[in-house]
Every structure is written in structure tokens, then in C-alpha cells.
Design a protein around this motif. Structure first.
Motif, short mmCIF file in Angstrom:
data_model
loop_
_atom_site.label_atom_id
_atom_site.label_comp_id
_atom_site.label_asym_id
_atom_site.label_seq_id
_atom_site.Cartn_x
_atom_site.Cartn_y
_atom_site.Cartn_z
N GLU A 113 0.83 -1.21 0.00
CA GLU A 113 0.00 0.00 0.00
C GLU A 113 0.86 1.25 0.00
O GLU A 113 0.58 2.22 -0.72
CB GLU A 113 -0.93 -0.01 1.21
CG GLU A 113 -2.03 -1.06 1.10
CD GLU A 113 -2.84 -1.23 2.38
OE1 GLU A 113 -2.39 -0.79 3.46
OE2 GLU A 113 -3.92 -1.83 2.30
N ARG A 114 1.93 1.25 0.82
CA ARG A 114 2.84 2.40 0.86
C ARG A 114 3.51 2.57 -0.50
O ARG A 114 3.65 3.67 -1.02
CB ARG A 114 3.87 2.20 1.97
CG ARG A 114 4.89 3.29 2.12
CD ARG A 114 4.38 4.48 2.84
NE ARG A 114 5.47 5.42 3.11
CZ ARG A 114 5.33 6.53 3.76
NH1 ARG A 114 4.17 6.86 4.25
NH2 ARG A 114 6.35 7.32 3.95
N GLY A 115 3.93 1.45 -1.08
CA GLY A 115 4.57 1.49 -2.40
C GLY A 115 3.66 2.06 -3.47
O GLY A 115 4.10 2.83 -4.32
N ALA A 116 2.39 1.68 -3.43
CA ALA A 116 1.43 2.20 -4.41
C ALA A 116 1.29 3.72 -4.26
O ALA A 116 1.23 4.45 -5.25
CB ALA A 116 0.08 1.51 -4.25
N ALA A 117 1.24 4.19 -3.02
CA ALA A 117 1.13 5.64 -2.77
C ALA A 117 2.41 6.35 -3.24
O ALA A 117 2.34 7.44 -3.83
CB ALA A 117 0.87 5.91 -1.30
N LEU A 118 3.56 5.75 -2.98
CA LEU A 118 4.83 6.34 -3.42
C LEU A 118 4.92 6.39 -4.94
O LEU A 118 5.37 7.39 -5.51
CB LEU A 118 6.00 5.54 -2.85
CG LEU A 118 6.20 5.65 -1.34
CD1 LEU A 118 7.09 4.52 -0.84
CD2 LEU A 118 6.77 7.00 -0.96
N LYS A 119 4.48 5.34 -5.60
CA LYS A 119 4.49 5.29 -7.06
C LYS A 119 3.62 6.41 -7.63
O LYS A 119 4.01 7.13 -8.55
CB LYS A 119 3.98 3.94 -7.55
CG LYS A 119 3.90 3.81 -9.05
CD LYS A 119 3.34 2.45 -9.43
CE LYS A 119 3.10 2.31 -10.91
NZ LYS A 119 1.85 2.89 -11.37
N LYS A 120 2.44 6.60 -7.05
CA LYS A 120 1.54 7.66 -7.51
C LYS A 120 2.18 9.03 -7.29
O LYS A 120 2.11 9.90 -8.16
CB LYS A 120 0.19 7.58 -6.80
CG LYS A 120 -0.77 8.64 -7.30
CD LYS A 120 -2.15 8.46 -6.76
CE LYS A 120 -3.16 9.49 -7.21
NZ LYS A 120 -2.76 10.66 -7.91
N ARG A 121 2.84 9.22 -6.16
CA ARG A 121 3.50 10.49 -5.87
C ARG A 121 4.57 10.78 -6.93
O ARG A 121 4.66 11.89 -7.46
CB ARG A 121 4.11 10.47 -4.47
CG ARG A 121 4.90 11.71 -4.09
CD ARG A 121 4.03 12.90 -3.97
NE ARG A 121 4.82 14.05 -3.54
CZ ARG A 121 4.34 15.25 -3.41
NH1 ARG A 121 3.07 15.48 -3.63
NH2 ARG A 121 5.11 16.23 -3.04
N CYS A 122 5.37 9.77 -7.25
CA CYS A 122 6.42 9.94 -8.26
C CYS A 122 5.81 10.27 -9.62
O CYS A 122 6.29 11.17 -10.31
CB CYS A 122 7.28 8.67 -8.36
SG CYS A 122 8.35 8.41 -6.93
N GLU A 123 4.76 9.57 -10.00
CA GLU A 123 4.10 9.84 -11.28
C GLU A 123 3.54 11.26 -11.31
O GLU A 123 3.68 11.96 -12.32
CB GLU A 123 2.97 8.83 -11.51
CG GLU A 123 3.47 7.44 -11.83
CD GLU A 123 2.37 6.40 -11.86
OE1 GLU A 123 1.26 6.65 -11.33
OE2 GLU A 123 2.63 5.31 -12.39
N ASP A 124 2.92 11.69 -10.22
CA ASP A 124 2.35 13.04 -10.16
C ASP A 124 3.45 14.10 -10.28
O ASP A 124 3.28 15.10 -10.98
CB ASP A 124 1.56 13.25 -8.87
CG ASP A 124 0.27 12.45 -8.82
OD1 ASP A 124 -0.14 11.89 -9.87
OD2 ASP A 124 -0.31 12.35 -7.72
N GLU A 125 4.56 13.89 -9.57
CA GLU A 125 5.66 14.86 -9.63
C GLU A 125 6.29 14.90 -11.01
O GLU A 125 6.65 15.96 -11.51
CB GLU A 125 6.71 14.54 -8.56
CG GLU A 125 6.25 14.86 -7.15
CD GLU A 125 5.91 16.33 -6.98
OE1 GLU A 125 6.77 17.20 -7.24
OE2 GLU A 125 4.77 16.62 -6.57
#
Length: 80
Positions: free
Chosen positions: A40-52
Motif C-alpha cells: 500500500e505504501r509502495g502504491a502511494a509512493l508510485k503515484k507520488r512519483c508519477e504526479d511529480e
């Protein structure tokens, strides 16, 4: 894992932690519950990277060039 909220991380911080999460999951030495939390943390981190990355791409796309290809300024992009 850090205690920093994902929404407050820089791209570099999120990417570094995402690498750590992937490494831990690949080793397979964590419990099922911890694996789920890491995923779950990884999925949130992946989304953050994509957004940035998307924000950075939009900024780059907003740079205006003159006839010779030299940057002359920026054009406002909605949402930035």
C-alpha cells in the motif's frame, strides 16, 4: 519506511523509499500483514512519483522558445 507523509515527499525522497519498499518485498522476509502495508505504501509512493513527473513535464512543456530554439520565457500552464 519513514514516517513522512507521502504527500509531503519530494520526488527523490519518494523514489528512494519506493526502491526500499520493492527491495523488502522482493526479499520476501516480511510477514503477510507487513507485506500488505508495504504494498500500500509502495502504491502511494508510485503515484507520488508519477504526479511529480507529470508536474515537471508540464513545466518543461510551458517553456517558450524563439526561432533559434533558445528559451525566451514560460507560458502559464493551468494548475501550476
Amino acid at each position: 519506511m519513514t514516517d513522512t507523509p507521502v504527500s509531503e515527499m519530494s520526488f527523490e525522497q519518494a523514489m528512494k523509499e519506493l526502491d526500499s519498499v520493492v527491495d523488502r518485498l522482493e526479499r520476501g522476509d516480511v510477514s503477510l500483514n507487513e507485506s500488505i502495508a508495504l504494498y500500500e505504501r509502495g502504491a502511494a509512493l508510485k503515484k507520488r512519483c508519477e504526479d511529480e513527473l507529470k508536474r515537471a513535464e508540464e513545466k518543461v512543456a510551458a517553456i517558450t522558445l524563439d526561432g533559434d530554439g533558445n528559451p525566451t520565457g514560460t507560458t502559464p500552464v493551468d494548475g501550476l
